[in-house]
Scaffold this motif. Structure first.
Motif, PDB file in Angstrom:
ATOM      1  N   ARG A   1       0.861  -1.371   0.052  1.00 32.17           N
ATOM      2  CA  ARG A   1      -0.115   0.002  -0.011  1.00 32.17           C
ATOM      3  C   ARG A   1       0.756   1.292  -0.028  1.00 32.17           C
ATOM      4  N   LEU A   2       0.580   2.182  -0.832  1.00 31.70           N
ATOM      5  CA  LEU A   2       1.395   3.539  -0.647  1.00 31.70           C
ATOM      6  C   LEU A   2       1.058   4.139   0.522  1.00 31.70           C
ATOM      7  N   THR A   3       2.126   5.130   0.999  1.00 38.02           N
ATOM      8  CA  THR A   3       1.527   5.997   2.054  1.00 38.02           C
ATOM      9  C   THR A   3       0.598   7.071   1.735  1.00 38.02           C
ATOM     10  N   ASP A   4       0.070   7.537   2.766  1.00 37.40           N
ATOM     11  CA  ASP A   4      -1.130   8.556   2.538  1.00 37.40           C
ATOM     12  C   ASP A   4      -0.633   9.847   1.700  1.00 37.40           C
ATOM     13  N   ALA A   5       0.612  10.340   1.704  1.00 31.94           N
ATOM     14  CA  ALA A   5       1.283  11.156   0.943  1.00 31.94           C
ATOM     15  C   ALA A   5       1.274  10.949  -0.498  1.00 31.94           C
ATOM     16  N   GLU A   6       1.804   9.613  -0.601  1.00 31.14           N
ATOM     17  CA  GLU A   6       1.958   8.875  -2.185  1.00 31.14           C
ATOM     18  C   GLU A   6       0.637   8.925  -2.711  1.00 31.14           C
ATOM     19  N   LEU A   7      -0.185   8.447  -2.138  1.00 30.88           N
ATOM     20  CA  LEU A   7      -1.713   8.184  -2.732  1.00 30.88           C
ATOM     21  C   LEU A   7      -2.244   9.606  -2.886  1.00 30.88           C
ATOM     22  N   SER A   8      -1.989  10.471  -2.016  1.00 26.77           N
ATOM     23  CA  SER A   8      -2.526  12.092  -2.533  1.00 26.77           C
ATOM     24  C   SER A   8      -2.042  12.469  -3.636  1.00 26.77           C
ATOM     25  N   LEU A   9      -0.723  12.376  -3.883  1.00 28.17           N
ATOM     26  CA  LEU A   9      -0.079  12.645  -5.200  1.00 28.17           C
ATOM     27  C   LEU A   9      -0.700  12.075  -6.432  1.00 28.17           C
ATOM     28  N   ARG A  10      -1.153  10.700  -6.129  1.00 29.77           N
ATOM     29  CA  ARG A  10      -1.504   9.916  -7.452  1.00 29.77           C
ATOM     30  C   ARG A  10      -3.060  10.458  -7.633  1.00 29.77           C
ATOM     31  N   ARG A  11      -3.729  10.644  -6.540  1.00 26.21           N
ATOM     32  CA  ARG A  11      -4.954  11.409  -6.844  1.00 26.21           C
ATOM     33  C   ARG A  11      -5.425  12.664  -7.271  1.00 26.21           C
ATOM     34  N   GLU A  12      -4.285  13.576  -7.030  1.00 25.41           N
ATOM     35  CA  GLU A  12      -4.323  15.152  -7.422  1.00 25.41           C
ATOM     36  C   GLU A  12      -4.810  15.246  -8.854  1.00 25.41           C
ATOM     37  N   PRO A  13      -4.037  14.453  -9.801  1.00 21.86           N
ATOM     38  CA  PRO A  13      -4.248  15.044 -11.223  1.00 21.86           C
ATOM     39  C   PRO A  13      -5.740  14.361 -11.725  1.00 21.86           C
ATOM     40  N   LEU A  14      -6.509  13.664 -10.926  1.00 23.12           N
ATOM     41  CA  LEU A  14      -7.700  13.093 -11.063  1.00 23.12           C
ATOM     42  C   LEU A  14      -8.850  13.788 -10.106  1.00 23.12           C
ATOM     43  N   GLY A  15      -8.495  14.750  -9.606  1.00 20.75           N
ATOM     44  CA  GLY A  15      -9.533  15.486  -8.586  1.00 20.75           C
ATOM     45  C   GLY A  15     -10.719  15.781  -9.265  1.00 20.75           C
ATOM     46  N   ALA A  16     -10.976  16.366 -10.287  1.00 22.04           N
ATOM     47  CA  ALA A  16     -12.167  16.492 -10.930  1.00 22.04           C
ATOM     48  C   ALA A  16     -12.853  15.249 -11.363  1.00 22.04           C
ATOM     49  N   PHE A  17     -12.160  14.298 -11.803  1.00 22.08           N
ATOM     50  CA  PHE A  17     -12.818  12.950 -12.169  1.00 22.08           C
ATOM     51  C   PHE A  17     -13.285  12.357 -11.106  1.00 22.08           C
ATOM     52  N   LEU A  18     -12.497  12.420  -9.838  1.00 16.81           N
ATOM     53  CA  LEU A  18     -12.866  11.647  -8.639  1.00 16.81           C
ATOM     54  C   LEU A  18     -14.228  12.348  -8.008  1.00 16.81           C
ATOM     55  N   GLN A  19     -14.455  13.788  -8.263  1.00 13.22           N
ATOM     56  CA  GLN A  19     -15.352  14.565  -7.764  1.00 13.22           C
ATOM     57  C   GLN A  19     -16.788  14.231  -8.474  1.00 13.22           C
ATOM     58  N   VAL A  20     -16.557  13.917  -9.808  1.00 14.26           N
ATOM     59  CA  VAL A  20     -17.789  13.529 -10.498  1.00 14.26           C
ATOM     60  C   VAL A  20     -17.899  12.113  -9.927  1.00 14.26           C
ATOM     61  N   ALA A  21     -17.158  11.074  -9.914  1.00 14.97           N
ATOM     62  CA  ALA A  21     -17.567   9.820  -9.727  1.00 14.97           C
ATOM     63  C   ALA A  21     -17.796   9.603  -8.375  1.00 14.97           C
ATOM     64  N   GLY A  22     -17.504  10.383  -7.446  1.00 11.84           N
ATOM     65  CA  GLY A  22     -17.778  10.025  -5.796  1.00 11.84           C
ATOM     66  C   GLY A  22     -19.251   9.719  -5.580  1.00 11.84           C
ATOM     67  N   PRO A  23     -20.236  10.600  -6.133  1.00 10.93           N
ATOM     68  CA  PRO A  23     -21.682  10.321  -6.054  1.00 10.93           C
ATOM     69  C   PRO A  23     -22.467   8.971  -6.520  1.00 10.93           C
ATOM     70  N   GLN A  24     -21.644   8.633  -7.592  1.00 10.72           N
ATOM     71  CA  GLN A  24     -21.806   7.672  -8.215  1.00 10.72           C
ATOM     72  C   GLN A  24     -21.620   6.126  -7.597  1.00 10.72           C
TER      73      GLN A  24
END
Length: 315
Positions: free
Chosen positions: A43-66
Motif C-alpha cells: 500500500r502507498l503511504t497517504d502522501a503518495e496516494l494523495s499525489l496519485r489522486r491529485e491529477p484526477l481530482g475533477a474526475f473523482l469529484q464526479v465519480a464520488g456520488p455514483q
C-alpha cells in the motif's frame, strides 16, 4: 490438485486457449508471478496516494456520488466498491463498517496496487489489460490467496478516448453464484457508463452534448458540439461509431458531417441557415422579431428564408 499447481499447469498448457488461461499465462510467464505467493498487495503511504489522486481530482469529484449510489444498491449484501486509476491503483472505495477490516486483510483498500502485473489475474487488473468488462470469480483468480473473492469490473474511458479507470465490485460471500455476479456486473457496467458520461459533459462545459442515434446500451456514444455546430469532442464509443481516431487529440469536424445530415446547401449558406434558424427559434417563430435580432428588414428576412429552405409554417 492444489489451486496454485492447477494454475501453473494450465498456464503452460499449449491446448489451453481461453481468455482466462491467457491471463494466467501472462501472470506466470510475462510477469513472473507465483500463484502460491501469499503476500498482500503493498500500500502507498497517504502522501503518495494523495499525489496519485491529485491529477484526477475533477474526475473523482464526479465519480464520488455514483460510487455512493452503487454502494447503496449492493453494500448490504457484503460487497465493496472500488475505483482505480488506469494502472490499477485503488483511488477510492466504499465498504460497510462490518466488512471493511476483512477487505483490508485481502489488500482491498485505498492505495493498493491491483494491476495484473503485480497481482496476477484479478478483476481490476485483467479488466484494464483487456480493456473490457470482466468477472473473475473465486478460483479464476491467479493467486490462491484471492480465491475467496468474486470481482466484477468495467473500464471507464476518458474524454480523450484513453482508458482512465476501472470500477470494481468485490465480494467474499461464500454463496456468491453466477446469477448474482451477472446482476452486479450489469450494475457495474451501467455505473461506469454514467461516470464516463458525466465526466465527458463536465470536460466540455460550454458545449452541447449530442447522443448518437445508434447509442449502444453499454457505452456512452456522445459528441460535444460548440456554438458553431462543430464537434469538438467525442467519447471512445463515439469515435468508434464514427470511424475517428480512437484516442488522443480530437480534430474538430462539422457535426452535420458526422451525423450524416445532408442538404443542398454548401459553404456559408449552411452557416447562414443555422444563424437564421437560431434567431427564429429564439423569437419563437416571430419573423419580425427574428429579423430585428439579425439587423435586417422583414422582407429581406422572408427572402433569405425562402432561399435557405426555411418555411414559416414549419416553425
Amino acid at each position: 490438485m492444489r489451486h496454485a499447481d492447477y494454475v501453473a499447469a494450465q498456464s503452460q498448457s499449449k491446448s489451453a486457449s481461453s481468455a482466462l488461461t491467457a491471463s494466467w499465462r501472462r501472470s506466470l510467464v510475462k510477469h513472473g508471478l507465483d500463484p502460491a505467493d501469499a503476500r498482500r498487495p503493498e500500500r502507498l503511504t497517504d502522501a503518495e496516494l494523495s499525489l496519485r489522486r491529485e491529477p484526477l481530482g475533477a474526475f473523482l469529484q464526479v465519480a464520488g456520488p455514483q460510487l455512493d449510489q452503487l454502494f447503496n444498491l449492493i453494500g448490504a449484501s457484503g460487497c465493496m466498491v472500488l475505483l482505480t486509476d488506469s494502472e490499477g491503483l485503488v483511488l477510492d472505495q466504499r465498504a460497510g463498517d462490518a466488512d471493511v477490516r476483512q477487505f483490508q486483510e485481502w489488500g482491498l483498500s485505498r492505495g493498493t496496487d491491483w494491476s495484473e502485473s503485480t497481482q496476477g489475474t484479478n478483476g481490476i487488473g485483467t479488466c484494464l489489460v483487456e480493456k473490457r468488462q470482466v468477472t473473475i470469480h473465486r478460483d479464476e483468480h491467479f493467486h490462491t490467496r484471492n480465491t475467496a473473492l468474486s470481482c466484477m469490473d468495467a473500464p471507464i474511458w476518458g474524454p480523450d478516448g484513453r482508458l482512465m479507470a476501472a470500477l470494481d465490485v468485490s465480494s467474499a460471500r461464500s454463496d456468491q453464484n453466477d446469477r448474482f455476479n451477472r446482476l452486479i456486473a450489469a450494475q457495474v457496467a451501467q455505473t461506469a457508463k454514467v461516470i464516463e458520461t458525466m465526466f465527458f459533459k463536465a470536460s466540455f462545459p460550454q458545449a452541447r452534448i449530442i447522443v448518437a442515434p445508434d447509442e449502444a446500451p453499454d457505452a456512452a456514444v456522445l459528441l460535444a458540439v460548440d456554438k458553431d455546430d462543430i464537434a469538438i469532442g467525442a467519447t471512445r464509443a463515439a469515435r468508434r461509431v464514427f470511424g475517428l481516431e480512437r484516442e488522443g487529440a480530437f480534430r474538430p469536424l462539422p457535426a452535420a458531417d458526422l451525423l450524416g445530415r445532408e442538404d443542398d446547401l454548401t459553404g456559408f449558406d449552411k452557416a447562414e441557415r443555422a444563424a437564421v434558424a437560431r434567431a427564429l427559434a429564439r423569437a419563437e417563430g416571430n419573423v419580425s422579431a427574428a429579423a430585428r435580432a439579425l439587423g435586417i428588414g422583414r422582407a429581406t428576412m422572408y427572402r433569405r428564408m425562402a432561399r435557405l429552405g426555411l418555411n414559416e409554417k414549419d416553425l
